[in-house]
Structures are given as structure tokens and as C-alpha cells.
Design an enzyme around this catalytic site. Sequence first.
Site, PDB file in Angstrom:
ATOM      1  N   HIS A 105       0.857  -1.189   0.000  1.00  0.00           N
ATOM      2  CA  HIS A 105       0.000   0.000   0.000  1.00  0.00           C
ATOM      3  C   HIS A 105       0.887   1.231   0.000  1.00  0.00           C
ATOM      4  O   HIS A 105       1.922   1.268   0.685  1.00  0.00           O
ATOM      5  CB  HIS A 105      -0.899   0.015   1.236  1.00  0.00           C
ATOM      6  CG  HIS A 105      -1.416   1.383   1.564  1.00  0.00           C
ATOM      7  ND1 HIS A 105      -0.853   2.165   2.566  1.00  0.00           N
ATOM      8  CD2 HIS A 105      -2.410   2.116   1.017  1.00  0.00           C
ATOM      9  CE1 HIS A 105      -1.500   3.317   2.628  1.00  0.00           C
ATOM     10  NE2 HIS A 105      -2.442   3.313   1.699  1.00  0.00           N
ATOM     11  N   ASN A 107       0.445   5.802  -0.616  1.00  0.00           N
ATOM     12  CA  ASN A 107      -0.293   6.962  -1.104  1.00  0.00           C
ATOM     13  C   ASN A 107       0.494   8.228  -0.818  1.00  0.00           C
ATOM     14  O   ASN A 107       1.323   8.280   0.092  1.00  0.00           O
ATOM     15  CB  ASN A 107      -1.705   7.027  -0.511  1.00  0.00           C
ATOM     16  CG  ASN A 107      -1.708   7.440   0.941  1.00  0.00           C
ATOM     17  OD1 ASN A 107      -1.704   8.634   1.264  1.00  0.00           O
ATOM     18  ND2 ASN A 107      -1.714   6.462   1.846  1.00  0.00           N
ATOM     19  N   VAL A 108       0.226   9.224  -1.633  1.00  0.00           N
ATOM     20  CA  VAL A 108       0.715  10.583  -1.404  1.00  0.00           C
ATOM     21  C   VAL A 108      -0.458  11.511  -1.658  1.00  0.00           C
ATOM     22  O   VAL A 108      -1.241  11.296  -2.591  1.00  0.00           O
ATOM     23  CB  VAL A 108       1.913  10.940  -2.303  1.00  0.00           C
ATOM     24  CG1 VAL A 108       3.175  10.255  -1.818  1.00  0.00           C
ATOM     25  CG2 VAL A 108       1.658  10.577  -3.757  1.00  0.00           C
ATOM     26  N   ARG A 109      -0.601  12.542  -0.832  1.00  0.00           N
ATOM     27  CA  ARG A 109      -1.779  13.391  -0.929  1.00  0.00           C
ATOM     28  C   ARG A 109      -1.442  14.821  -0.508  1.00  0.00           C
ATOM     29  O   ARG A 109      -0.452  15.060   0.197  1.00  0.00           O
ATOM     30  CB  ARG A 109      -2.915  12.845  -0.056  1.00  0.00           C
ATOM     31  CG  ARG A 109      -2.523  12.651   1.400  1.00  0.00           C
ATOM     32  CD  ARG A 109      -3.563  11.871   2.187  1.00  0.00           C
ATOM     33  NE  ARG A 109      -3.183  11.722   3.584  1.00  0.00           N
ATOM     34  CZ  ARG A 109      -2.422  10.733   4.057  1.00  0.00           C
ATOM     35  NH1 ARG A 109      -1.984   9.808   3.235  1.00  0.00           N
ATOM     36  NH2 ARG A 109      -2.113  10.680   5.341  1.00  0.00           N
ATOM     37  N   HIS A 145      12.854  -1.558   3.760  1.00  0.00           N
ATOM     38  CA  HIS A 145      13.095  -0.483   4.715  1.00  0.00           C
ATOM     39  C   HIS A 145      14.330   0.347   4.349  1.00  0.00           C
ATOM     40  O   HIS A 145      14.360   1.555   4.612  1.00  0.00           O
ATOM     41  CB  HIS A 145      13.217  -1.044   6.127  1.00  0.00           C
ATOM     42  CG  HIS A 145      11.891  -1.257   6.783  1.00  0.00           C
ATOM     43  ND1 HIS A 145      11.241  -0.268   7.489  1.00  0.00           N
ATOM     44  CD2 HIS A 145      11.070  -2.336   6.816  1.00  0.00           C
ATOM     45  CE1 HIS A 145      10.098  -0.722   7.941  1.00  0.00           C
ATOM     46  NE2 HIS A 145       9.963  -1.991   7.550  1.00  0.00           N
ATOM     47  N   HIS A 175      -7.721  -4.196  18.679  1.00  0.00           N
ATOM     48  CA  HIS A 175      -8.549  -5.316  19.115  1.00  0.00           C
ATOM     49  C   HIS A 175      -7.871  -6.658  18.873  1.00  0.00           C
ATOM     50  O   HIS A 175      -8.271  -7.672  19.431  1.00  0.00           O
ATOM     51  CB  HIS A 175      -9.915  -5.271  18.410  1.00  0.00           C
ATOM     52  CG  HIS A 175      -9.835  -5.397  16.916  1.00  0.00           C
ATOM     53  ND1 HIS A 175      -9.281  -4.440  16.118  1.00  0.00           N
ATOM     54  CD2 HIS A 175     -10.248  -6.386  16.078  1.00  0.00           C
ATOM     55  CE1 HIS A 175      -9.354  -4.812  14.850  1.00  0.00           C
ATOM     56  NE2 HIS A 175      -9.925  -5.997  14.804  1.00  0.00           N
ATOM     57  N   GLY A 258     -18.424  11.733   1.140  1.00  0.00           N
ATOM     58  CA  GLY A 258     -19.333  11.342   0.065  1.00  0.00           C
ATOM     59  C   GLY A 258     -18.610  10.929  -1.194  1.00  0.00           C
ATOM     60  O   GLY A 258     -19.121  11.097  -2.299  1.00  0.00           O
ATOM     61  N   GLY A 259     -17.418  10.392  -1.025  1.00  0.00           N
ATOM     62  CA  GLY A 259     -16.603  10.013  -2.172  1.00  0.00           C
ATOM     63  C   GLY A 259     -17.140   8.805  -2.912  1.00  0.00           C
ATOM     64  O   GLY A 259     -18.168   8.216  -2.562  1.00  0.00           O
TER      65      GLY A 259
END
Length: 299
Positions: A105, A107-109, A145, A175, A258-259
Site C-alpha cells: 500500500h 499513497n501521497v496526498r 526499509h 482489538h 461522500g466520495g
Amino acid sequence: MMQTQEIQDYFLQLQQSIVDALAQHEPNHAFIQDRWQSDLGQGISCVLQGGEHFASAGVNFSFVEAAALPAAASQKRPQLAGLPYQAMGVSMVIHPVNPFVPTFHANVRFFIATDPQTGEQHWWFGGGLDLTPYQLIEADVTAFHRACEAACRPFSPTLYQELKANCDRYFYLPHRQEHRGVGGLFFDDFNRWPMAQCFAFVQAVGEAIHQAYLPLIEKRKMMPYDQSHLDFQAFRRSRYVEFNLLFDRGTIFGIQSGGRTASILMSMPPVAHWHYQDLPPKDEAQRALIAAIRQPVDW
């Protein structure tokens, strides 16, 4: 301040470069390129499912704007919740077929919120990359890494350790009292330097995506495996689902804003199994994995 168009152009270029690299492993299966528009914005979802080497691979770009920033996007700055905002980014999740190739996984945002009363703009970057193996091969995790560390080194000698610790804390299932995988980098609300320098770091993270993960696909995709490996993979993927639905801030932000549901839930593996009792590890690689997700390792 930099023009946000430059950031958007880079995100689109990064998306295409990752799709092109993954497509080389699937000559008989093509990515679906789904261009979409909604009341919030627009995006491009690139998805491949049922491939020879990828059970599911999704690399999405989105650009959205709205009148009120959701709380999930402003946890560290609650005073910004409700302000008009723009958000853009690239998110990818790769679920390989071979249990010896880890799930990946990244992501960049970029977010920018504007105070309508004063015109003041508040901006920040976020993102990272992390690895979720199903058979622990220490050499692969160490190489992953080291690529993460190399991306951080030009910016600060302590940045890798800081963002690795962030990743270990974030990708945690309380959990279950275990981590989702073996970590990587995680950063949010990132604006500690001028925007151009922060953007340069985000670009270094984008390059690390290529350097950290893509070699593992080539190295492990043809390794032999049996049904017991697939069973353990499906069991461990159930924990991936639990984290994404219960704790992942990107998923929560997408739902709150609301995507587009199909793009938000692109991260789900196509097959996951739940067991009333945990499926016990059957070999040393699986036992080592369980130990590593219960206590983070200094790779």
C-alpha cells in the site's frame, strides 16, 4: 506559494509510472482505466483484477473539493474542520497472487483549506508506503526499509526513524493487539518545511515506491507455493480488511466526504477468510511473521 497544478501534474505522472511498471508483469491482462466525475471532483481509477500475478491491483488518482473539510482529514487541526478545501492524491494497493509476494500500500496526498473570513490558506501533505507480507522473508523486508530510509536521508538524518515509528503506531489493530504488516513510512499534516521542500520529499517517497516494492514482485512472483500458503494468505488478509474498514483514515475520509465508493474500497483483497480461532502458522516464515507483527522490529 507553489501552484497546486504542479502537484497535480506530478501525482498524475506518478500514477501512470506505477501502472506502467505493474503492467509489465501482466502482458495478458490490462488495467481498466476508469475516468470519473462527481459533484465533489474527478479522478482516474486504474484497476486490474484476476491477473496471472495480481489478484487485485489498483492505482487511483482523485481531485476533490467541497465546502466543508471532514473531521477525519483534520484530526490534528480540529479548528479547520468545516472549512472549504481541496484535496488530491494518488493511492495504490497491490494484492499479489503468490503468497510470497507481500501486499503493498502507498499513497501521497495534498490538502489545502481556506478560511473564508480571512483568506488564509492552510496546506499539508500526507502519505507513505507500507508492506504486508504473508511469509516473512527478512532480506525482502530489510531491503524495503532501506529504500524507505534512502528516501528520507537527504532531508533529515532522523526522518526515517520518525516516520517508521509513525507507521508502526498507525497501522495497528488494537482489538487484535497486532500490526497490519511490517511497516514502512507514514506521515500526515506534513508542512514542517517550505512547500517546495515538502513537495520534494513527497517526490522522493514516490521514487521509493518504485525502489522499495517493485523489485520484490520480480524476485518472488514465480516462487512455488501450496494450498496451505494460500489459506494463510487469505486468513491474514482478513486483518487487512479489518484495519481498512475500522481504522484507516483515508477510507473514513472518503466515506465522510461522500466520495466514490468503488474507488474507496479498491483496497479490499478479492479473497479473505475469517476463522473463529486464528489459523496457526505452519512453517518458520509464518511464525516469524506473527512475531514481527506483534512487536515492531528495527529493520
